[in-house]
Design a protein around this motif. Structure first.
Motif, PDB file in Angstrom:
ATOM      1  N   ARG B  11      -0.171  -3.596   0.626  1.00  0.00           N
ATOM      2  CA  ARG B  11       0.871  -3.390  -0.095  1.00  0.00           C
ATOM      3  C   ARG B  11       1.730  -2.382   1.032  1.00  0.00           C
ATOM      4  O   ARG B  11       1.267  -1.441   1.339  1.00  0.00           O
ATOM      5  CB  ARG B  11       0.423  -2.473  -1.287  1.00  0.00           C
ATOM      6  CG  ARG B  11       1.696  -2.155  -2.217  1.00  0.00           C
ATOM      7  CD  ARG B  11       1.338  -1.362  -3.227  1.00  0.00           C
ATOM      8  NE  ARG B  11       0.939   0.134  -2.911  1.00  0.00           N
ATOM      9  CZ  ARG B  11       1.641   1.064  -2.535  1.00  0.00           C
ATOM     10  NH1 ARG B  11       2.991   0.877  -2.616  1.00  0.00           N
ATOM     11  NH2 ARG B  11       0.979   2.029  -1.940  1.00  0.00           N
ATOM     12  N   ARG B  12       2.990  -2.868   1.186  1.00  0.00           N
ATOM     13  CA  ARG B  12       3.737  -1.964   2.023  1.00  0.00           C
ATOM     14  C   ARG B  12       4.200  -0.921   1.263  1.00  0.00           C
ATOM     15  O   ARG B  12       4.489  -0.828   0.140  1.00  0.00           O
ATOM     16  CB  ARG B  12       4.929  -2.866   2.395  1.00  0.00           C
ATOM     17  CG  ARG B  12       4.680  -4.395   3.031  1.00  0.00           C
ATOM     18  CD  ARG B  12       4.895  -3.950   4.629  1.00  0.00           C
ATOM     19  NE  ARG B  12       4.349  -5.056   5.403  1.00  0.00           N
ATOM     20  CZ  ARG B  12       4.903  -5.613   6.500  1.00  0.00           C
ATOM     21  NH1 ARG B  12       5.776  -4.912   6.966  1.00  0.00           N
ATOM     22  NH2 ARG B  12       4.411  -6.538   6.982  1.00  0.00           N
ATOM     23  N   SER B  13       4.693   0.131   2.019  1.00  0.00           N
ATOM     24  CA  SER B  13       4.796   1.497   1.667  1.00  0.00           C
ATOM     25  C   SER B  13       6.236   1.096   1.048  1.00  0.00           C
ATOM     26  O   SER B  13       7.120   0.591   1.483  1.00  0.00           O
ATOM     27  CB  SER B  13       5.267   2.394   2.553  1.00  0.00           C
ATOM     28  OG  SER B  13       5.050   3.847   1.929  1.00  0.00           O
ATOM     29  N   ARG B  17       3.242   0.029  -6.766  1.00  0.00           N
ATOM     30  CA  ARG B  17       1.699   0.378  -6.562  1.00  0.00           C
ATOM     31  C   ARG B  17       0.959  -0.066  -8.054  1.00  0.00           C
ATOM     32  O   ARG B  17       1.648   0.415  -9.069  1.00  0.00           O
ATOM     33  CB  ARG B  17       1.349   1.761  -6.254  1.00  0.00           C
ATOM     34  CG  ARG B  17      -0.178   1.876  -6.168  1.00  0.00           C
ATOM     35  CD  ARG B  17      -0.340   3.530  -6.212  1.00  0.00           C
ATOM     36  NE  ARG B  17       0.509   4.306  -5.327  1.00  0.00           N
ATOM     37  CZ  ARG B  17       1.246   5.373  -5.626  1.00  0.00           C
ATOM     38  NH1 ARG B  17       1.094   5.672  -6.882  1.00  0.00           N
ATOM     39  NH2 ARG B  17       2.288   5.751  -4.879  1.00  0.00           N
ATOM     40  N   ALA B  20      -4.086   2.930 -11.192  1.00  0.00           N
ATOM     41  CA  ALA B  20      -5.704   2.754 -11.217  1.00  0.00           C
ATOM     42  C   ALA B  20      -6.050   2.251 -12.316  1.00  0.00           C
ATOM     43  O   ALA B  20      -7.164   1.212 -11.999  1.00  0.00           O
ATOM     44  CB  ALA B  20      -6.288   4.319 -11.022  1.00  0.00           C
ATOM     45  N   GLN B  23      -6.785  -1.852 -12.350  1.00  0.00           N
ATOM     46  CA  GLN B  23      -7.557  -2.596 -11.489  1.00  0.00           C
ATOM     47  C   GLN B  23      -8.289  -3.722 -12.213  1.00  0.00           C
ATOM     48  O   GLN B  23      -8.688  -3.460 -13.397  1.00  0.00           O
ATOM     49  CB  GLN B  23      -8.473  -1.502 -11.043  1.00  0.00           C
ATOM     50  CG  GLN B  23      -7.992  -0.579  -9.930  1.00  0.00           C
ATOM     51  CD  GLN B  23      -7.256  -1.283  -8.910  1.00  0.00           C
ATOM     52  OE1 GLN B  23      -5.958  -1.244  -8.568  1.00  0.00           O
ATOM     53  NE2 GLN B  23      -8.129  -1.758  -7.660  1.00  0.00           N
ATOM     54  N   ASP B  34      -8.875  -1.925  -2.211  1.00  0.00           N
ATOM     55  CA  ASP B  34      -7.664  -1.786  -2.158  1.00  0.00           C
ATOM     56  C   ASP B  34      -7.466  -0.553  -1.153  1.00  0.00           C
ATOM     57  O   ASP B  34      -7.615   0.650  -1.749  1.00  0.00           O
ATOM     58  CB  ASP B  34      -7.065  -1.677  -3.517  1.00  0.00           C
ATOM     59  CG  ASP B  34      -5.299  -1.396  -3.555  1.00  0.00           C
ATOM     60  OD1 ASP B  34      -4.899  -1.464  -2.539  1.00  0.00           O
ATOM     61  OD2 ASP B  34      -4.811  -1.506  -4.360  1.00  0.00           O
ATOM     62  N   ASP B  36      -4.210   0.623  -0.533  1.00  0.00           N
ATOM     63  CA  ASP B  36      -2.968   1.147  -1.317  1.00  0.00           C
ATOM     64  C   ASP B  36      -2.069   1.739  -0.236  1.00  0.00           C
ATOM     65  O   ASP B  36      -1.755   1.358   0.899  1.00  0.00           O
ATOM     66  CB  ASP B  36      -3.657   2.339  -2.259  1.00  0.00           C
ATOM     67  CG  ASP B  36      -2.671   2.566  -3.151  1.00  0.00           C
ATOM     68  OD1 ASP B  36      -1.452   1.924  -3.501  1.00  0.00           O
ATOM     69  OD2 ASP B  36      -2.779   3.644  -3.896  1.00  0.00           O
ATOM     70  N   GLU B  37      -1.858   3.159  -0.661  1.00  0.00           N
ATOM     71  CA  GLU B  37      -0.895   4.015   0.295  1.00  0.00           C
ATOM     72  C   GLU B  37      -1.183   3.833   1.876  1.00  0.00           C
ATOM     73  O   GLU B  37      -0.425   4.132   2.693  1.00  0.00           O
ATOM     74  CB  GLU B  37      -0.906   5.406  -0.246  1.00  0.00           C
ATOM     75  CG  GLU B  37       0.125   6.381  -0.123  1.00  0.00           C
ATOM     76  CD  GLU B  37       0.807   6.143  -1.646  1.00  0.00           C
ATOM     77  OE1 GLU B  37       0.417   5.469  -2.340  1.00  0.00           O
ATOM     78  OE2 GLU B  37       1.689   6.585  -1.864  1.00  0.00           O
TER      79      GLU B  37
END
Lengths: 170, 170
Positions: B11-13, B17, B20, B23, B34, B36-37
């Motif tokens: 996932r691009r910044s 998002r 949680a 999921q 994942d 994530d960030e």
DNA sequence: TATTGTTATACTCTATAACTATA
DNA sequence: TATAGTTATAGAGTATAACAATA
């Protein structure tokens, strides 16, 4: 390896090297140094930038006392609740021994909890606590501020190019 | 931060998002995680590649038991004979305390020597010994082999692009 | 037997502080 | 008083090994 920026007297790897004996005498003591071979080592420059970036991360997150490795663990637990220590450790390449100690610390802060895994009683399922979720919101905000500083340091376009390069390598 | 390669669910910044709670349950236990960030942090990827590169350097130089920091110091002394410890340390961003210990070890191996500086008797002028010069020839050869492996790992063009990016940053 | 997590040890690197000898 | 170098200590991070509980 370390972190200083080589001076302008760079020599690309593959070009002839002055022998040590042919060095000119230093006119002053503040003379720039010859970094020689180091100019051809990707690892030298990678390390240099990585140290600078981590240094800013640590300084920016200092109010919450969160280090890069802790941050990456919290992010992964948040995005993948219920996974085991071994899963998180393998994903981040953190030794299980070290992860055990780190999780102990995060548990002491009441940011995470380990629950018995129903299917395999050897393993622990990892979750953020409510406190941990709230802390992570503030942590994310500081981490985002850090990343903005990296844009300033590296340059927006260069950062994106770097991100793509680094992501796709290997 | 650490070193694993994120899975494909990047996932691009800046993109939204998944929370949680949303999921998907894991079908199996070998599911990819994942990240994530982490996918938006230049430091994460920099660290990942830097660790891989240093790991190869250490393995390649293992026959001579030379670590990256030692290598960089030897190269700088060779290219700048007679300079002081503080000059070398500042150039490479190595703490003077740590450099003192490292030089002690290099002196024990009889690779370097410290001579009293004529102009300032507080400082030591650093030189390679004859043994050190011969050792450095072999070290350079192994370091070059390491860099060739980096070309294979990263790709020739990507390595050159990375080198330019990293060199010119800041 | 192999794996999960824990504890312990050792080594490297980093960060300080205190000390000496010079300047 | 400041600087160059040394020594010591403490904390992270890394790499192992040994162990208990469980598979």
């Amino acid at each position: 390896m370390a972190i200083a920026k080589p001076a302008n007297n760079q020599r690309r790897s593959g070009e002839p090297r002055r022998s040590a004996g042919s060095q000119l005498p230093d006119a002053g003591q503040g003379q720039a140094l010859d970094f020689d071979e180091l100019n051809g080592h990707i690892g030298y420059f990678l390390r240099r930038l990585q140290v600078a970036v981590f240094s800013n991360f640590i300084r920016t997150l200092a109010p919450l006392d969160v280090r890069p490795a802790q941050y990456s663990v919290l992010i992964l637990i948040s995005a993948n609740p219920g996974r085991s220590q071994s899963a998180i450790g393998q994903a981040l390449n953190i030794e299980r021994a070290r992860l055990a100690r780190m999780l102990h610390e995060l548990e002491r802060r009441e940011w995470i909890e380990r629950r018995a895994a129903p299917d395999d009683r050897r393993s622990h399922s990892l979750f953020l606590t409510e406190t941990g979720t709230k802390a992570l919101a503030r942590i994310r905000s500081l981490a985002a501020r850090h990343e903005e500083r990296m844009v300033e340091l590296i340059g927006r376009d260069r950062r994106l190019l770097l991100l793509d390069l680094l992501r796709e390598f290997g």
